[in-house]
Motif scaffolding. Structure first.
Motif: not given
Length: 282
Positions: A206-223
């Protein structure tokens, strides 16, 4: 007759894990469960160099040459913990999922992402309150319960995770840093590895998919926000042993957008650390 000697430590089933976690459109593609191996990170790395697709999970019931940071040995009795490595290819786009290439500068977030997923699984399934120590440890109290190791394998990234689950106090290995513990020693509600592993891998995906969708932007995906919330290093006085052989002492003020630890030394200067061994100073 049972094929294993310790009824409190049943083996993991590749078939059951595949049935539960290898699903259409999902991250995980193959489970390789080994009774014994030298190092799951080495096995996953070899697969990565052979162009194995992203999503391989290598699991060992017993590991004879496991290692952590700085080639420290990671040991655990057979079937007493979770010892696994996952193969990722963040540098390859995935048009079907709409995933762009994640820039190499963002890869430092992958072990931190693994830590977030691991903490969630331990808290929810085992009922144990845990925190993260930057960059690669899971702490229960001030004791180390798990370690994470990220390595490059060709154009792939391997993330290794070692979690002490049913290890008894007298089975815990000596450590050079924080004392070791296990979920069992910490009073876990459950030490069943199967639901723990499923929760870990579902959370990781779940976290990896969000991170990939955000192009590796950890802030954008909430990480970024979630990691900061879970990190026990932030706000602590720390001593950081740097790869260069030097060290820094000061207050860990935050983890920045690149996943680096920010240290404020006594002279007020801020230093950003991308790698190093962190000691929490009492």
């Amino acid at each position: 007759m049972t094929p294993y000697a310790d009824l409190d430590r049943p083996p993991l089933s590749a078939r059951a894990l595949t049935r539960a976690l290898v699903v259409p459109g999902g991250l995980w593609t193959r489970f390789d469960v080994r009774e014994e191996t030298g190092s799951t990170n080495a096995d996953a790395g070899d697969a990565g160099r052979r162009e194995e697709p992203e999503g391989l999970v290598v699991i060992a019931e017993s590991q004879s040459a496991g290692r952590g940071r700085r080639d420290r040995q990671w040991t655990s009795p057979p079937r007493a913990g979770l010892t696994l490595s996952v193969l990722l290819r963040p540098g390859s786009p995935d048009p079907e999922r709409g995933w762009p290439v994640a820039p190499p500068g963002s890869y430092g977030w992958l072990p931190l992402l693994a830590g977030v997923a691991l903490r969630e699984a331990v808290t929810r399934v085992a009922g144990v309150e845990a925190a993260l120590k930057w960059p690669n440890d899971l702490l229960v109290g001030d004791r180390k319960c798990a370690g994470i190791l990220a390595e490059v394998a060709g154009d792939a990234i391997v993330i290794g995770i070692g979690l002490n689950v049913s290890t008894r106090e007298d089975e815990l290995p000596p450590t050079s840093g924080a004392a070791a513990t296990s979920l069992r020693v910490a009073g876990a509600e459950s030490t069943d590895r199967d639901p723990l592993l499923r929760a870990l891998l579902r959370g990781f995906a779940r976290w990896y998919e969000g991170w990939r969708e955000a192009g590796g932007d950890a802030e954008m995906c909430g990480l970024t926000a979630e990691y900061r919330r879970a990190c026990a290093t932030i706000g602590r006085r720390v001593r950081v042993l740097l790869p260069s052989g030097g060290e820094l002492t000061g207050e860990a003020t935050t983890v920045d957008g690149d996943g680096q630890l920010v240290i404020r030394t006594e002279d007020g200067a801020e230093h950003r650390v991308s790698a190093g061994d962190v000691l929490h100073v009492r």
